[in-house]
Scaffold this active site. Structure first.
Site, PDB file in Angstrom:
ATOM      1  N   GLU A   1       0.966  -1.066   0.035  1.00 14.41           N
ATOM      2  CA  GLU A   1      -0.249  -0.377  -0.233  1.00 14.41           C
ATOM      3  C   GLU A   1       1.075   1.334   0.496  1.00 14.41           C
ATOM      4  OE1 GLU A   1      -2.588  -0.132   3.478  1.00 14.41           O
ATOM      5  OE2 GLU A   1      -1.082   0.425   4.936  1.00 14.41           O
ATOM      6  N   HIS A  48       9.049  -8.922  -1.611  1.00 15.62           N
ATOM      7  CA  HIS A  48       7.836  -7.081  -1.479  1.00 15.62           C
ATOM      8  C   HIS A  48       8.548  -6.443  -2.832  1.00 15.62           C
ATOM      9  CE1 HIS A  48       5.902  -6.833   2.233  1.00 15.62           C
ATOM     10  NE2 HIS A  48       6.241  -7.584   2.354  1.00 15.62           N
TER      11      HIS A  48
END
Ligand SMILES: [Zn+2]
Length: 219
Positions: free
Chosen positions: A112, A180
């Site tokens: 996010e 990530h």
């Protein structure tokens, strides 16, 4: 409810969020999905135009609409609670009372903070009581929470809570190992690091049960 009020400078009004729920505004679903797609496509075209891209190019002209549909219908469809899978439970007629481990569930989510992918694996375990859950439902519940802008810590807790809610008890464990792409492809550019998070509730708070779970997932 464990709630607090967060003020973001980009919002006109205070946003009420709970510490586990994804922070959504109260009016999050006033627009229809089609209205959201149209709006996002317009804004994404503006981003591309600002970057200097020629939107009359035949390879680029469909991108704003493609991105908008991907966001609303796929990548972030889990923001809408109406997309939460219906969980059916079955009588535990066999009296199975040991842990059931569903391992290597594919994780594909989005960070996010940068809106780039988080890719990894999720392992889930639960100990059945009088009901068992359809195995594919565990997978569907994981995907529902993954299809949101996420941080791995919140995703872990949301999956545990979602499973506890579905099962009606708290004997649940979740382990997530993920890469990530915001760490791998930009900034520090570390392509080797993995992020591990885990959450144990109910019977899984016991160290011996946790060890057993970790033995299964490391096999
Ligand atoms: Zn990030």
């Amino acid at each position: 409810m464990n709630q607090f009020t967060a003020m973001e400078e980009t919002f006109d009004s205070p946003v009420t969020v709970s510490v586990v729920d994804t922070p959504l505004r109260d009016d999050a679903f006033e627009l229809t999905e089609q209205e959201k797609i149209n709006k996002i496509a317009k804004h994404f075209a503006e981003i591309m135009w600002t970057l200097g891209l020629d939107l009359t190019d035949d390879s680029l002209q469909g991108t704003p609409l493609r991105v908008a549909k991907m966001y609303v219908e796929e990548a972030f469809s889990g923001l809408n609670r109406e997309n939460k899978p219906k969980i059916s439970l079955f009588e535990n007629r066999y009296g199975y009372d040991q842990m059931l481990v569903e391992k290597n569930i594919t994780l594909y989510s989005h960070c996010e903070h940068h809106f780039v992918p988080i890719i990894g694996k999720i392992h889930v375990a639960y100990i059945p009581h009088d009901k068992v859950i359809g195995l594919s439902k565990i997978n569907r519940l994981v995907q529902f929470y993954a299809k949101r802008p996420q941080v791995q810590e919140r995703l872990t807790v949301q999956i545990v809570n979602g499973l506890c809610e579905a099962l009606g008890h708290t004997d649940v464990a979740v382990w997530i190992e993920a890469d990530h792409l915001c760490v791998a492809s930009r900034g520090i550019k570390d392509t080797n690091s993995h992020t591990i998070t885990e959450s144990y509730s109910g019977a899984f708070k016991d160290e011996y049960i946790q060890q057993k779970f970790r033995t299964y997932i490391n096999q």
